[in-house]
Design a protein around this motif. Structure first.
Motif, mmCIF file in Angstrom:
data_model
loop_
_atom_site.group_PDB
_atom_site.id
_atom_site.type_symbol
_atom_site.label_atom_id
_atom_site.label_comp_id
_atom_site.label_asym_id
_atom_site.label_seq_id
_atom_site.Cartn_x
_atom_site.Cartn_y
_atom_site.Cartn_z
ATOM 1 N N ALA A 125 0.831 -1.208 0.000
ATOM 2 C CA ALA A 125 0.000 0.000 0.000
ATOM 3 C C ALA A 125 0.866 1.258 0.000
ATOM 4 O O ALA A 125 0.616 2.202 -0.762
ATOM 5 N N MET A 126 1.908 1.263 0.844
ATOM 6 C CA MET A 126 2.790 2.426 0.884
ATOM 7 C C MET A 126 3.592 2.549 -0.398
ATOM 8 O O MET A 126 3.942 3.662 -0.808
ATOM 9 N N CYS A 127 3.893 1.436 -1.042
ATOM 10 C CA CYS A 127 4.581 1.475 -2.335
ATOM 11 C C CYS A 127 3.752 2.270 -3.337
ATOM 12 O O CYS A 127 4.274 3.134 -4.040
ATOM 13 N N LYS A 128 2.477 1.988 -3.403
ATOM 14 C CA LYS A 128 1.594 2.702 -4.321
ATOM 15 C C LYS A 128 1.410 4.158 -3.905
ATOM 16 O O LYS A 128 1.427 5.071 -4.736
ATOM 17 N N ILE A 129 1.243 4.378 -2.602
ATOM 18 C CA ILE A 129 0.993 5.733 -2.109
ATOM 19 C C ILE A 129 2.199 6.639 -2.340
ATOM 20 O O ILE A 129 2.068 7.764 -2.842
ATOM 21 N N ILE A 130 3.386 6.162 -1.982
ATOM 22 C CA ILE A 130 4.588 6.983 -2.109
ATOM 23 C C ILE A 130 4.908 7.274 -3.570
ATOM 24 O O ILE A 130 5.253 8.401 -3.934
ATOM 25 N N SER A 131 4.787 6.249 -4.430
ATOM 26 C CA SER A 131 5.096 6.465 -5.844
ATOM 27 C C SER A 131 4.125 7.461 -6.475
ATOM 28 O O SER A 131 4.542 8.380 -7.185
ATOM 29 N N SER A 132 2.834 7.309 -6.210
ATOM 30 C CA SER A 132 1.858 8.232 -6.789
ATOM 31 C C SER A 132 1.974 9.624 -6.164
ATOM 32 O O SER A 132 1.814 10.639 -6.857
ATOM 33 N N THR A 133 2.267 9.692 -4.859
ATOM 34 C CA THR A 133 2.442 10.990 -4.204
ATOM 35 C C THR A 133 3.616 11.747 -4.795
ATOM 36 O O THR A 133 3.551 12.965 -5.003
ATOM 37 N N TYR A 134 4.683 11.035 -5.072
ATOM 38 C CA TYR A 134 5.849 11.659 -5.689
ATOM 39 C C TYR A 134 5.481 12.276 -7.030
ATOM 40 O O TYR A 134 5.829 13.428 -7.314
ATOM 41 N N PHE A 135 4.768 11.526 -7.862
ATOM 42 C CA PHE A 135 4.407 12.028 -9.180
ATOM 43 C C PHE A 135 3.416 13.186 -9.089
ATOM 44 O O PHE A 135 3.505 14.152 -9.842
ATOM 45 N N ILE A 136 2.466 13.083 -8.173
ATOM 46 C CA ILE A 136 1.505 14.177 -7.991
ATOM 47 C C ILE A 136 2.233 15.444 -7.572
ATOM 48 O O ILE A 136 1.951 16.545 -8.077
ATOM 49 N N GLY A 137 3.179 15.319 -6.639
ATOM 50 C CA GLY A 137 3.957 16.481 -6.219
ATOM 51 C C GLY A 137 4.778 17.068 -7.344
ATOM 52 O O GLY A 137 4.865 18.286 -7.494
ATOM 53 N N PHE A 138 5.378 16.202 -8.170
ATOM 54 C CA PHE A 138 6.189 16.685 -9.295
ATOM 55 C C PHE A 138 5.339 17.464 -10.296
ATOM 56 O O PHE A 138 5.666 18.591 -10.667
ATOM 57 N N TYR A 139 4.245 16.848 -10.752
ATOM 58 C CA TYR A 139 3.420 17.496 -11.775
ATOM 59 C C TYR A 139 2.745 18.762 -11.244
ATOM 60 O O TYR A 139 2.721 19.797 -11.924
ATOM 61 N N SER A 140 2.192 18.689 -10.037
ATOM 62 C CA SER A 140 1.495 19.862 -9.497
ATOM 63 C C SER A 140 2.470 21.020 -9.284
ATOM 64 O O SER A 140 2.131 22.182 -9.542
#
Length: 377
Positions: A125-140
């Motif tokens: 679960a944290m694997c998915k959360i951290i990876s998607s959070t990283y990308f969301i932070g980058f794009y935003s």
């Protein structure tokens, strides 16, 4: 964004949905088999120097970035919410930019732990959360830097039209749209990234549905277009128009504003152009246009270094977009003065208060003389 998450989640290749590994095209800093193999060429490349270098250098770097990014962006949020009270469109964008950078900053402790232990120990679960959070932070973060450039363009070049659209309401609406787009383009990472076991090592890697690097190549091109090409085009247009307009002005803030324009553009180019060039070359490798061992070794090392360079940008945003602004510096000085008074209340309070009032009065005079350019840039 295959390359940018290489260091964060440490992987070489990827798995297709059937569980079979494709030929690796990007190497992790720590969690991988110290090399890769080209089946069509029967070549094995030794990359032991990369994890040895990364395991000693990157944990220290990312720890420093975590501290500075957390302090700088938290200070921006505190000043905007507690002291300044978000009232303008620029404040809304600045607040959201700081939140975007914090999303990225919060992923750094996981990166540090992963670099040291070479194991993903936080679960699927944290694997998915951290990876998607990283990308969301980058794009935003990239999107908010872009829209802040548009905001400055409207305020300086289209000042009459800006009176109608540069409102807090429009700022909130456009910010919600940006967050929605950032989440949408980051959705594949939430779906593809999974915790898996490889050679007795637990990794957090993407499991793509194809075996020909199609999704990885698409991810790289998505970063190139949405995270660099389009923002750079908008930045160049907006700031070129701003500079042309500033040349006609005769205000004391003219040259300060022009310097800030150059700083914004140069910093964005300096920290994001190298990683995008390397990602484009990595896409050529995914398509087997680049397929020799020596070039792949250099490309993997370039991925490591340019990713580390791009990570620094999250710590510079508070300095570029907040601390250099006249209004923000005014609120920051008032905040420190307020708490300094509180700490010195048992000492020579009256003398300190008199000096503070003198400084405060001179500050008001200076701020009253500052032009509209100072409040925007």
């Amino acid at each position: 964004m295959e390359g940018n998450l290489t260091l964060l989640l440490g992987r070489v290749g990827s798995e297709d949905m059937s569980g079979d590994y494709t030929s690796p095209t990007s190497n992790s800093s720590v969690a991988y088999e110290y090399g890769f193999f080209y089946p069509e060429l029967d070549i094995s490349c030794d990359l032991e120097n990369i994890p040895a270098f990364a395991s000693t250098f990157f944990p220290v770097l990312y720890s420093l970035l975590f501290v500075t990014g957390l302090v700088g962006n938290s200070l921006v949020i505190w000043v905007l919410i507690v002291l300044k009270k978000v009232r303008a469109m620029t404040d809304v964008y600045l607040l959201n930019l700081a939140i975007s950078d914090l999303l990225f900053v919060f992923s750094l402790p996981f990166l540090v732990h992963y670099s040291i232990s070479s194991q993903w120990t936080f679960g699927n679960a944290m694997c998915k959360i951290i990876s998607s959070t990283y990308f969301i932070g980058f794009y935003s973060s990239t999107f908010f830097i872009t829209i802040m450039s548009i905001d400055r363009y409207l305020a300086i070049v289209r000042s009459v039209y800006a009176l109608q659209v540069r409102t807090t309401t429009y700022g909130v609406i456009s910010s919600l749209v940006i967050w929605a787009i950032a989440i949408l383009v980051s959705a594949p990472e939430l779906f593809f990234f999974q915790e898996s076991n490889d050679n007795n090592q637990t990794k957090c890697i993407p499991h793509y549905p194809d075996s020909r690097n199609g999704w990885k190549t698409f991810s790289n091109f998505e970063v190139n277009v949405l995270g660099w090409l389009i923002p750079v085009g908008i930045l160049l247009f907006c700031y070129h128009s701003i500079l042309k307009n500033l040349q006609k002005c005769h205000t004391q803030n003219k040259y300060k504003a022009m310097k800030l324009v150059f700083v914004v553009v140069i910093v964005f180019f300096l920290f994001w152009t190298p990683i995008n060039i390397v990602l484009f070359m990595d896409s050529l490798r995914n398509m087997h246009i680049i397929d020799d061992c020596l070039t792949s070794q250099r490309l993997d090392l370039a991925l490591e270094l340019t990713e580390a360079l791009s990570f620094i940008h999250c710590c510079l945003n508070p300095v570029i977009y907040a601390f250099v602004g006249e209004k923000f510096k005014k609120y920051l000085r008032e905040a420190f003065r307020k708490y300094a008074r509180f700490l010195l209340i048992c000492k020579d309070y009256h003398v300190f208060e008199g000096r503070s009032l003198d400084k405060h009065s001179s500050l008001n005079v200076a701020s009253s003389q500052s032009s509209f350019l100072g409040s925007v840039l």
